[in-house]
Design a protein around this motif. Structure first.
Motif, PDB file in Angstrom:
ATOM      1  N   GLU A 148     -38.722   5.014  63.174  1.00 31.46           N
ATOM      2  CA  GLU A 148     -38.408   4.997  64.611  1.00 31.46           C
ATOM      3  C   GLU A 148     -39.482   5.742  65.411  1.00 31.46           C
ATOM      4  N   PRO A 149     -39.680   5.345  66.688  1.00 28.86           N
ATOM      5  CA  PRO A 149     -40.672   6.026  67.529  1.00 28.86           C
ATOM      6  C   PRO A 149     -40.110   7.267  68.215  1.00 28.86           C
ATOM      7  N   ALA A 150     -39.068   7.855  67.649  1.00 30.69           N
ATOM      8  CA  ALA A 150     -38.433   9.054  68.199  1.00 30.69           C
ATOM      9  C   ALA A 150     -37.614   9.699  67.090  1.00 30.69           C
ATOM     10  N   LEU A 151     -37.373  11.003  67.207  1.00 24.58           N
ATOM     11  CA  LEU A 151     -36.657  11.760  66.182  1.00 24.58           C
ATOM     12  C   LEU A 151     -35.145  11.691  66.325  1.00 24.58           C
ATOM     13  N   ASN A 152     -34.636  11.036  67.365  1.00 24.89           N
ATOM     14  CA  ASN A 152     -33.214  11.100  67.671  1.00 24.89           C
ATOM     15  C   ASN A 152     -32.319  10.672  66.519  1.00 24.89           C
ATOM     16  N   ALA A 153     -32.659   9.557  65.864  1.00 25.74           N
ATOM     17  CA  ALA A 153     -31.808   9.065  64.780  1.00 25.74           C
ATOM     18  C   ALA A 153     -31.741  10.070  63.634  1.00 25.74           C
ATOM     19  N   PHE A 154     -32.859  10.711  63.329  1.00 26.52           N
ATOM     20  CA  PHE A 154     -32.865  11.750  62.302  1.00 26.52           C
ATOM     21  C   PHE A 154     -32.052  12.955  62.749  1.00 26.52           C
ATOM     22  N   MET A 155     -32.224  13.377  63.977  1.00 30.77           N
ATOM     23  CA  MET A 155     -31.497  14.550  64.455  1.00 30.77           C
ATOM     24  C   MET A 155     -29.994  14.323  64.393  1.00 30.77           C
ATOM     25  N   SER A 209     -32.617  12.585  76.242  1.00 27.69           N
ATOM     26  CA  SER A 209     -31.357  12.025  76.745  1.00 27.69           C
ATOM     27  C   SER A 209     -31.047  12.547  78.137  1.00 27.69           C
ATOM     28  N   GLU A 210     -31.068  13.851  78.281  1.00 32.17           N
ATOM     29  CA  GLU A 210     -30.878  14.516  79.569  1.00 32.17           C
ATOM     30  C   GLU A 210     -31.752  15.768  79.561  1.00 32.17           C
ATOM     31  N   TYR A 211     -32.026  16.284  80.757  1.00 30.36           N
ATOM     32  CA  TYR A 211     -32.847  17.486  80.867  1.00 30.36           C
ATOM     33  C   TYR A 211     -32.178  18.467  81.804  1.00 30.36           C
ATOM     34  N   THR A 212     -31.932  19.665  81.313  1.00 25.47           N
ATOM     35  CA  THR A 212     -31.349  20.739  82.118  1.00 25.47           C
ATOM     36  C   THR A 212     -32.299  21.925  82.106  1.00 25.47           C
ATOM     37  N   VAL A 215     -34.175  21.790  71.843  1.00 30.84           N
ATOM     38  CA  VAL A 215     -33.883  20.382  71.625  1.00 30.84           C
ATOM     39  C   VAL A 215     -32.541  20.266  70.901  1.00 30.84           C
ATOM     40  N   VAL A 216     -31.573  19.654  71.559  1.00 29.73           N
ATOM     41  CA  VAL A 216     -30.248  19.484  70.964  1.00 29.73           C
ATOM     42  C   VAL A 216     -30.316  18.374  69.916  1.00 29.73           C
ATOM     43  N   GLY A 217     -29.817  18.670  68.713  1.00 29.67           N
ATOM     44  CA  GLY A 217     -29.862  17.697  67.627  1.00 29.67           C
ATOM     45  C   GLY A 217     -28.560  16.962  67.417  1.00 29.67           C
ATOM     46  N   THR A 218     -27.441  17.638  67.615  1.00 26.81           N
ATOM     47  CA  THR A 218     -26.130  16.999  67.496  1.00 26.81           C
ATOM     48  C   THR A 218     -25.300  17.343  68.715  1.00 26.81           C
ATOM     49  N   GLY A 219     -24.414  16.438  69.085  1.00 23.65           N
ATOM     50  CA  GLY A 219     -23.652  16.613  70.302  1.00 23.65           C
ATOM     51  C   GLY A 219     -22.238  17.108  70.068  1.00 23.65           C
ATOM     52  N   ASN A 220     -21.482  17.117  71.156  1.00 25.87           N
ATOM     53  CA  ASN A 220     -20.068  17.481  71.118  1.00 25.87           C
ATOM     54  C   ASN A 220     -19.286  16.427  71.882  1.00 25.87           C
ATOM     55  N   PRO A 221     -18.038  16.171  71.499  1.00 28.75           N
ATOM     56  CA  PRO A 221     -17.238  15.183  72.244  1.00 28.75           C
ATOM     57  C   PRO A 221     -16.953  15.656  73.660  1.00 28.75           C
ATOM     58  N   MET A 244     -22.730  16.851  75.188  1.00 27.23           N
ATOM     59  CA  MET A 244     -24.165  16.906  74.929  1.00 27.23           C
ATOM     60  C   MET A 244     -24.505  15.867  73.867  1.00 27.23           C
ATOM     61  N   ARG A 245     -25.770  15.429  73.843  1.00 29.00           N
ATOM     62  CA  ARG A 245     -26.189  14.381  72.926  1.00 29.00           C
ATOM     63  C   ARG A 245     -27.507  14.751  72.257  1.00 29.00           C
ATOM     64  N   ALA A 246     -27.757  14.102  71.130  1.00 35.14           N
ATOM     65  CA  ALA A 246     -29.047  14.278  70.473  1.00 35.14           C
ATOM     66  C   ALA A 246     -30.157  13.909  71.446  1.00 35.14           C
ATOM     67  N   GLY A 247     -31.128  14.790  71.583  1.00 36.17           N
ATOM     68  CA  GLY A 247     -32.223  14.556  72.509  1.00 36.17           C
ATOM     69  C   GLY A 247     -32.062  15.240  73.844  1.00 36.17           C
ATOM     70  N   ASP A 248     -30.932  15.905  74.088  1.00 37.73           N
ATOM     71  CA  ASP A 248     -30.823  16.721  75.293  1.00 37.73           C
ATOM     72  C   ASP A 248     -31.821  17.869  75.212  1.00 37.73           C
TER      73      ASP A 248
END
Length: 417
Positions: free
Chosen positions: A64-71, A120-123, A203-209, A338-342
């Motif tokens: 993949e051209p991004a780390l999100n799936a791995f994270m 995904s998002e930037y804060t 860099v957030v790797g895993t999110g929360n519901p 939050m999501r992977a890639g935040d």
């Protein structure tokens, strides 16, 4: 612990075996894919995964051209892959990679580095106390420098994920509404007070519901790693627009991050505590242990047409008042998912002396004390053609954990029709 790849063992190497930061790279004519920096090489993770030398416990993620799936695979898989890579690269470890090095290792000088993850998002936060005090002092005086909520809450605002770019991406000076203090009405034109902000990005790797807050300890485990971050700022645009809702166009035009994500695991030996609290924090922000890191940082400026860089500032990430884990826990406290890639910007990192400030606004004290460069030129804010480079590393015993450069150059503003 040393590697059979000798370039990784130099004391001043940013990417020793203890680091193994993740990024995305390509060579001419190839598709971007995931890799790891080691010494002066890139380890091709897509090729390793294809040949069965590394596994993430599911379908392929590294082409993949991004780390999100791995994270998204989570901390247990991150740890498993890191352990496997260390075994393949260390002296005395598994020899299969060393025997086939040419099939998997590519010189860094031969690749193009890309944005390492889909943002995904930037804060962006405002969590450096010295910076907040300095800026508040300029505009409100030292007795009212910090807002009433500052010592109780990590202040932040939602920024633009679409304008986060990788190091080496040049950008145009932004246009916007500007209003001089003695003017009756605003005018439109290029920013005259273009600035930098020296930050770290988590860099957030895993999110929360949605609806489920997380603790500071849980937030810490959700963080995959860290990057250097320059949140370029148009101070004059921001000054006119920010009341009552805060930054908008003055921050929306460009944010630069370094190309390698240094993992939380690599930074583990460098943990340090946040400072003593001037006022007690509410229980949901309580830290179970040290949550900051001892990371030395510097800002370099190279003017247009000059090959000579001037280091403007040196400081340390450990000066922050709030940690990234606290920022992330606070972010979820309302139930925000939050999501992977935040990406969470730390806020400007400033020490307590002018040569450790993290913005030109502070270094020149709002333009009142311009900075003199070696050639006699001065800067209060950035000029067209200026190149700014952020650097950072954590120093171990005989090795360093580096981030690589975080660089951008200011291009002239685009003319408006």
């Amino acid at each position: 612990m040393t590697s059979w790849l000798t370039s990784a063992n130099a004391p001043d190497c940013d990417f020793p075996l203890q680091n193994l930061p993740y990024g995305v790279f390509s060579r001419t004519g190839e598709q971007p894919r995931c890799g790891v920096a080691i010494g002066d090489q890139v380890l091709d993770l897509a090729a390793l995964e294809r040949d069965g030398l590394v596994s993430t416990g599911g379908g392929p993620v590294f082409p993949e051209p991004a780390l999100n799936a791995f994270m998204e695979r989570g901390p247990e898989i991150w740890a498993k892959v890191r352990a496997r890579l260390m075994d393949l690269l260390r002296d005395g470890g598994n020899t299969i990679l060393r025997q086939n090095a040419d099939a998997f290792l590519i010189p860094l000088s031969d690749v193009t580095l890309h944005l390492p993850f889909k943002v995904s998002e930037y804060t962006d936060f405002y969590a450096g106390k010295q910076h907040a005090f300095n800026v508040g002092t300029m505009f409100r005086g030292p007795e009212n420098a910090l807002p009433p909520n500052w010592l109780h809450i990590p202040i932040g605002y939602n920024g633009r994920a679409s304008s986060v770019v990788v190091s080496g991406t040049d950008f145009h000076r932004p246009n916007g509404q500007l209003k001089a203090p003695d003017a009756d009405a605003p005018a439109f034109g290029p920013s005259r007070r273009l600035d930098i902000e020296l930050e770290m990005g988590a860099v957030v790797g895993t999110g929360n519901p949605m609806g489920k807050p997380v603790t500071v300890a849980e937030a810490d485990r959700m963080i995959f790693g860290y990057v250097l971050l320059n949140d370029w700022s148009a101070r004059d645009i921001q000054a006119w627009e920010y009341q009552p809702l805060g930054p908008f166009q003055g921050k929306a035009f460009c944010t630069t991050i370094s190309p390698w994500v240094v993992t939380r695991a690599a930074l583990e030996p460098f943990r340090t505590s946040t400072p003593e609290r001037e006022k007690p924090l509410l229980p949901y922000l309580a830290e179970p242990g040290p949550m900051l890191y001892d990371i030395a940082l510097e800002v370099g400026l190279t003017p247009a047409g000059s090959g000579e860089e001037t280091v403007l500032s040196r400081t340390n990430y450990s000066t922050m008042y709030y940690s990234a884990a606290q920022q992330l826990a606070h972010h979820t406290s309302s139930g925000c998912p939050m999501r992977a890639g935040d990406l969470l910007g730390s806020g400007t990192i400033s020490g307590d002396t002018p040569d450790s400030y993290g913005s030109l606004l502070e270094m020149s004290w709002g333009g009142k004390t311009p900075i003199t460069l070696p050639d006699g030129a001065t800067r209060s804010f950035l000029k067209d053609g200026d190149r700014v480079t952020l650097r950072g590393h954590a120093a171990g015993d005989g090795y360093r954990i580096g981030f690589g450069d975080c660089t951008g150059t200011v291009l002239p503003a685009l003319k408006q029709d």
